[in-house]
Motif scaffolding. Structure first.
Motif, short mmCIF file in Angstrom:
data_model
loop_
_atom_site.label_atom_id
_atom_site.label_comp_id
_atom_site.label_asym_id
_atom_site.label_seq_id
_atom_site.Cartn_x
_atom_site.Cartn_y
_atom_site.Cartn_z
N LEU A 1 -9.74 10.70 12.94
CA LEU A 1 -10.85 10.87 12.02
C LEU A 1 -11.28 12.34 11.95
CD1 LEU A 1 -12.90 9.58 10.12
CD2 LEU A 1 -14.37 9.21 12.08
N HIS A 2 -11.37 12.98 13.10
CA HIS A 2 -11.80 14.38 13.14
C HIS A 2 -10.86 15.26 12.32
CE1 HIS A 2 -12.41 18.46 14.44
NE2 HIS A 2 -13.60 18.12 14.92
N GLY A 3 -9.55 15.02 12.43
CA GLY A 3 -8.57 15.84 11.70
C GLY A 3 -8.72 15.70 10.20
N SER A 4 -9.01 14.49 9.70
CA SER A 4 -9.16 14.30 8.26
C SER A 4 -10.44 14.95 7.75
CB SER A 4 -9.13 12.81 7.91
OG SER A 4 -10.23 12.15 8.51
N ILE A 5 -11.51 14.93 8.54
CA ILE A 5 -12.75 15.60 8.14
C ILE A 5 -12.53 17.11 8.08
CG2 ILE A 5 -15.12 16.14 8.84
CD1 ILE A 5 -15.27 13.28 9.94
N PHE A 6 -11.81 17.64 9.05
CA PHE A 6 -11.52 19.07 9.06
C PHE A 6 -10.71 19.45 7.82
CE2 PHE A 6 -8.91 22.75 10.28
CZ PHE A 6 -9.94 23.66 10.52
N GLY A 7 -9.73 18.64 7.44
CA GLY A 7 -8.93 18.91 6.24
C GLY A 7 -9.77 18.89 4.98
N TYR A 8 -10.71 17.97 4.93
CA TYR A 8 -11.62 17.86 3.80
C TYR A 8 -12.49 19.12 3.70
CZ TYR A 8 -14.91 15.47 0.64
OH TYR A 8 -15.69 15.11 -0.42
N GLN A 10 -11.75 22.04 4.83
CA GLN A 10 -10.88 23.16 4.46
C GLN A 10 -10.65 23.18 2.94
OE1 GLN A 10 -10.31 25.58 6.12
NE2 GLN A 10 -10.19 25.05 8.26
N LEU A 11 -10.50 22.00 2.34
CA LEU A 11 -10.34 21.94 0.89
C LEU A 11 -11.58 22.49 0.18
CD1 LEU A 11 -8.62 18.48 0.33
CD2 LEU A 11 -7.67 20.74 -0.12
N ARG A 15 -11.77 25.79 -2.21
CA ARG A 15 -12.34 25.74 -3.56
C ARG A 15 -13.46 26.77 -3.72
NH1 ARG A 15 -16.57 21.44 -4.62
NH2 ARG A 15 -17.55 22.97 -3.26
N ASP A 16 -14.31 26.88 -2.71
CA ASP A 16 -15.43 27.83 -2.77
C ASP A 16 -14.94 29.28 -2.82
OD1 ASP A 16 -17.15 25.70 -2.81
OD2 ASP A 16 -17.72 25.88 -0.69
N ARG A 17 -13.88 29.59 -2.09
CA ARG A 17 -13.31 30.94 -2.14
C ARG A 17 -12.74 31.22 -3.54
NH1 ARG A 17 -11.57 29.36 2.96
NH2 ARG A 17 -9.51 28.85 2.14
N MET A 18 -12.09 30.22 -4.12
CA MET A 18 -11.53 30.37 -5.46
C MET A 18 -12.66 30.60 -6.47
SD MET A 18 -9.00 27.83 -7.65
CE MET A 18 -9.61 26.45 -6.78
N ARG A 19 -13.74 29.84 -6.36
CA ARG A 19 -14.88 30.02 -7.25
C ARG A 19 -15.44 31.44 -7.14
NH1 ARG A 19 -18.42 24.52 -6.24
NH2 ARG A 19 -17.17 23.16 -7.55
N GLU A 20 -15.65 31.89 -5.92
CA GLU A 20 -16.24 33.22 -5.70
C GLU A 20 -15.35 34.31 -6.29
OE1 GLU A 20 -19.19 35.76 -4.65
OE2 GLU A 20 -19.24 33.57 -4.52
#
Length: 168
Positions: A1-8, A10-11, A15-20
């Motif tokens: 569960l922890h790994g999937s939350i971390f991946g989420y 990261q996504l 996205r936020d870096r792309m927006r900026e």
């Protein structure tokens, strides 16, 4: 569960870096408003929508970037448009069929542009849409002039069939 939350997370960070980066490039170019296609073709036949993923790329990107955007009808398909040869410029047979089908019976369908601004500039987006409508002489929707043929799909994903208007 922890790994999937971390991946989420990261996504979202990606996205936020792309927006900026996009917002900074927009500002560096000193843009107020961008006009771009809302759709690359006239209105699609309902059974062709699944082949239109590339047709609406200009709307999806601004949704991802969380930018205000609106669509303004500026003209409609006329006989001159339909008299010219048309090549959708793709080798994908599904997209080619979709584009050619969109042109079939498209006389009178609206042609629109998309108006996009930076986040928190909704008023500017709406003002640009109003100014564009005024400049193009748009007097309001002309959709009431169209005479569409009622169609319903017998099952999900099946091509629609024409039906008598009285049975709808």
């Amino acid at each position: 569960l922890h790994g999937s939350i971390f991946g989420y997370e990261q996504l979202y960070a990606s996205r936020d870096r792309m927006r900026e980066k996009f917002y900074k490039a927009w500002q560096a170019a000193d843009l107020d408003v961008v006009l771009c296609p809302a759709c690359a073709t006239p209105a699609l036949h309902v059974e062709e929508v699944r082949n239109s993923v590339h047709n609406v790329i200009t709307t999806r990107v601004y949704n991802l970037l969380d930018m205000p955007a609106g669509v303004v009808t500026i003209t409609s398909v006329n006989q001159y448009d339909l008299s010219k040869p048309y090549d959708p410029g793709t080798k994908d047979p599904d997209v080619t069929r979709m584009a050619h089908r969109a042109n079939e019976d498209s006389l009178g369908l609206p042609v629109a542009v998309q108006v996009v601004t930076l986040p928190w500039k909704e008023e500017l987006c709406l003002r640009a849409m109003t100014e564009l409508e005024t400049a193009m002489g748009v007097e309001g929707p002309s959709h009431h002039l169209l005479n569409p043929t009622p169609r319903r799909s017998p099952s999900l994903g099946a091509p629609p069939i024409e039906q008598a208007a009285s049975r709808l």
